[in-house]
Motif scaffolding. Structure first.
Motif, PDB file in Angstrom:
ATOM      1  N   ASP A 151      29.829   8.701 -11.517  1.00  0.00           N
ATOM      2  CA  ASP A 151      30.188   8.586 -10.150  1.00  0.00           C
ATOM      3  C   ASP A 151      29.111   8.422  -9.287  1.00  0.00           C
ATOM      4  O   ASP A 151      29.173   8.967  -7.888  1.00  0.00           O
ATOM      5  CB  ASP A 151      31.064  10.007 -10.099  1.00  0.00           C
ATOM      6  CG  ASP A 151      30.100  11.044 -10.093  1.00  0.00           C
ATOM      7  OD1 ASP A 151      28.924  10.989 -10.915  1.00  0.00           O
ATOM      8  OD2 ASP A 151      30.306  12.146  -9.837  1.00  0.00           O
ATOM      9  N   ALA A 163      30.412   7.233  -5.785  1.00  0.00           N
ATOM     10  CA  ALA A 163      30.983   8.100  -5.029  1.00  0.00           C
ATOM     11  C   ALA A 163      30.182   9.062  -4.405  1.00  0.00           C
ATOM     12  O   ALA A 163      30.220   9.671  -3.270  1.00  0.00           O
ATOM     13  CB  ALA A 163      31.962   8.800  -6.050  1.00  0.00           C
ATOM     14  N   THR A 190      39.282   6.386  -4.172  1.00  0.00           N
ATOM     15  CA  THR A 190      38.966   7.863  -3.968  1.00  0.00           C
ATOM     16  C   THR A 190      38.717   7.859  -2.461  1.00  0.00           C
ATOM     17  O   THR A 190      38.582   9.242  -1.796  1.00  0.00           O
ATOM     18  CB  THR A 190      37.590   8.479  -4.619  1.00  0.00           C
ATOM     19  OG1 THR A 190      36.753   7.537  -4.508  1.00  0.00           O
ATOM     20  CG2 THR A 190      38.067   8.586  -6.207  1.00  0.00           C
ATOM     21  N   GLN A 228      39.381  10.008   2.877  1.00  0.00           N
ATOM     22  CA  GLN A 228      41.050   9.839   2.926  1.00  0.00           C
ATOM     23  C   GLN A 228      41.793  10.744   3.936  1.00  0.00           C
ATOM     24  O   GLN A 228      41.078  11.786   4.349  1.00  0.00           O
ATOM     25  CB  GLN A 228      41.306  10.263   1.092  1.00  0.00           C
ATOM     26  CG  GLN A 228      41.177   9.455   0.267  1.00  0.00           C
ATOM     27  CD  GLN A 228      42.039   8.239  -0.081  1.00  0.00           C
ATOM     28  OE1 GLN A 228      42.737   7.965   0.998  1.00  0.00           O
ATOM     29  NE2 GLN A 228      42.226   7.875  -1.263  1.00  0.00           N
TER      30      GLN A 228
END
Length: 500
Positions: free
Chosen positions: A390, A393, A475, A500
């Motif tokens: 990740d 991210a 995401t 988001q």
């Protein structure tokens, strides 16, 4: 100077003068016996045992020589010394001939040394008798005058009030005596009645020294010592063994297991104080060295990833690696040159320090690697220091929080601060360059592309490549920017990044 002290020193001088070559003879004969038994040379053993007996007799005679200066009984000394020496030399020469005939080179070498030592001592007998009859009182006396007798104030003392000592002994009287004596001298003392209690205390508290009894019922002092030295948290604590068991094997085993010293009971208080002081001073110096090492390592970790630091400590001289999935972040403070012109130098540096220190905190939290700062620019890489899927991210989350930090700083200074950020994910090469002012850096197309993403970004935005968009999945929220003509890269599909 007391007469007893001078007599004792003269005895020590004579023992040193004549005892060393005798001890060497005894030692070499013991080695010869061990070798003969190990290699099954049975024919050598009887004569070697005779040499060993003569060497023991010689050792006893030399011990007597050190006392002759007191009573002058020298009548038969020359004859008495020659008898065992001639026996050692005679048997040695016979064995040397046998060793030469049998090709026993190792035995020949040691036998030759024993014969040489015996010859040398035979030639020294007259001088030994003369020195024993009239020892060099002036020489020894002059030495003693330069070494004053000990008084209580002469024993070196550590910083007693800062030193915490653990006394471990199952005998209440011994434990109380040590505790009382050390407490009177200013040490902070904790007592334990058994090995289990000692281990529990060292796990819970910090101690500068442990005085440890050897013979205890639940866990022996030796077991406690081994456990202390096996634990990283207690390995550094010096341990002095104190025991009525004064055999050589126990002393050697304890020292080999990590004990600093081994003192027999009943202990001499002055000697104990000196040993404690020496141990505490040694620990203080080691603690200082350990602290310097930790500070140096912390400084190094501010420059290099931990994995790289570990490799350098292991002796690696060339650090270079290829990574296939790294997310690079470049950021730049928009028009910071104009802002700096309106601020004083101190205000400019303070502002950058405030922002970049908070960026450093984010990098540590998200597990990404800070590569460098260039002026008002800041660069990190996700996926270098540890294998994590990740990393894109984590780097993206950091980018969005970097915008928040700069916005807070803008409100605080009243200047139009804005940050421009670019991200790209791809392969690169990372390594350490330089020798005196070395640096960890990254190279490759991924680096160049990430820089282009930052250059073509907008103030207050995070601009990412299509490769990073794919790596992030769903995401985050993305705003397509369409096809963009990027210098040196051609037309690229890029996006703005949002939460988001």
């Amino acid at each position: 100077m007391s007469g007893a002290r001078l007599d004792h020193a003269i005895t020590a001088f004579l023992r040193q003068e004549f005892g060393a070559p005798v001890a060497a003879i005894v030692g070499f004969v013991d080695i010869l016996l061990e070798d003969a038994r190990r290699t099954e040379l049975a024919e050598f053993i009887p004569d070697l045992e005779r040499m060993r007996a003569a060497a023991g007799q010689l050792s006893e005679l030399v011990a007597e020589v050190t006392q002759f200066s007191k009573h002058g009984e020298l009548t038969n000394l020359r004859h008495d010394l020659r008898t065992p020496l001639n026996a050692i030399k005679g048997y040695g020469e016979l064995l040397l001939e046998e060793a030469q005939d049998g090709g026993q080179d190792a035995l020949r070498s040691d036998l030759g040394k024993v014969i040489d030592l015996a010859d040398r001592l035979l030639g020294e007998i007259d001088r030994m008798v003369e020195v024993a009859a009239a020892p060099p009182v002036d020489l020894v006396g002059n030495i003693l005058q330069k070494i004053r007798p000990l008084g209580d104030a002469d024993v070196p003392a550590a910083d007693v009030f800062a030193s915490h000592i653990l006394v471990v002994d199952d005998n209440p009287s011994n434990r109380d005596l040590l505790t009382r004596r050390l407490g009177r001298e200013g040490y902070r003392v904790t007592a334990a009645e058994c090995g289990s209690s000692a281990l529990a205390l060292t796990a819970a508290e910090d101690f500068d020294l442990v005085l440890l009894d050897l013979i205890m019922p639940d866990l022996s002092g030796f077991e406690v010592l081994c456990r202390l030295k096996a634990q990283e948290s207690t390995r550094h604590i010096p341990v002095i063994m104190i025991s009525a068991l004064d055999e050589l094997d126990s002393t050697v085993r304890c020292i080999a297991a990590g004990a600093e010293d081994y003192l027999p009971k009943p202990f001499n208080p002055v000697l104990l104080r000196a040993r404690i002081s020496a141990c505490l001073e040694k620990k203080r110096l080691l603690d200082e060295l350990r602290g310097e090492k930790e500070r140096s390592e912390a400084l190094l970790l501010n420059i290099l990833p931990r994995t790289v630091v570990d490799r350098i400590k292991q002796g690696a001289t060339v650090i270079a690696d290829r990574f296939e999935n790294v997310t690079i972040l470049f950021s730049d403070l928009v028009d910071f040159t104009s802002i700096a012109a309106r601020l004083s130098p101190e205000e400019t540096v303070s502002l950058l320090e405030l922002i970049f220190c908070r960026f450093d905190t984010l990098a540590a939290r998200y597990g990404v690697e800070k590569i460098k700062t260039t002026g008002d620019g800041y660069m990190v890489a996700g996926g270098l220091s540890e294998a994590r899927t990740d990393n894109a991210a984590a780097t993206a989350e950091m980018a969005l929080e970097m915008l928040d930090i700069v916005e807070e700083a803008r409100r605080g200074v009243g200047e139009p601060l804005q940050l421009r950020i670019g991200l790209h994910t791809g392969g690169l090469v990372a390594g350490v360059i330089g020798t005196h002012k070395f640096a960890y850096d990254v190279w490759g197309d991924a680096v160049n592309t990430a820089k282009r993403m930052e250059t073509y970004s907008l103030p207050g935005r995070v601009h990412i490549s299509a490769a990073t968009r794919v790596a992030l999945g769903d995401t985050f929220r993305f705003e397509p920017r369409g096809m963009l003509d990027v210098k040196g890269k051609g037309r690229m599909e890029t996006y703005f990044l949002f939460r988001q």
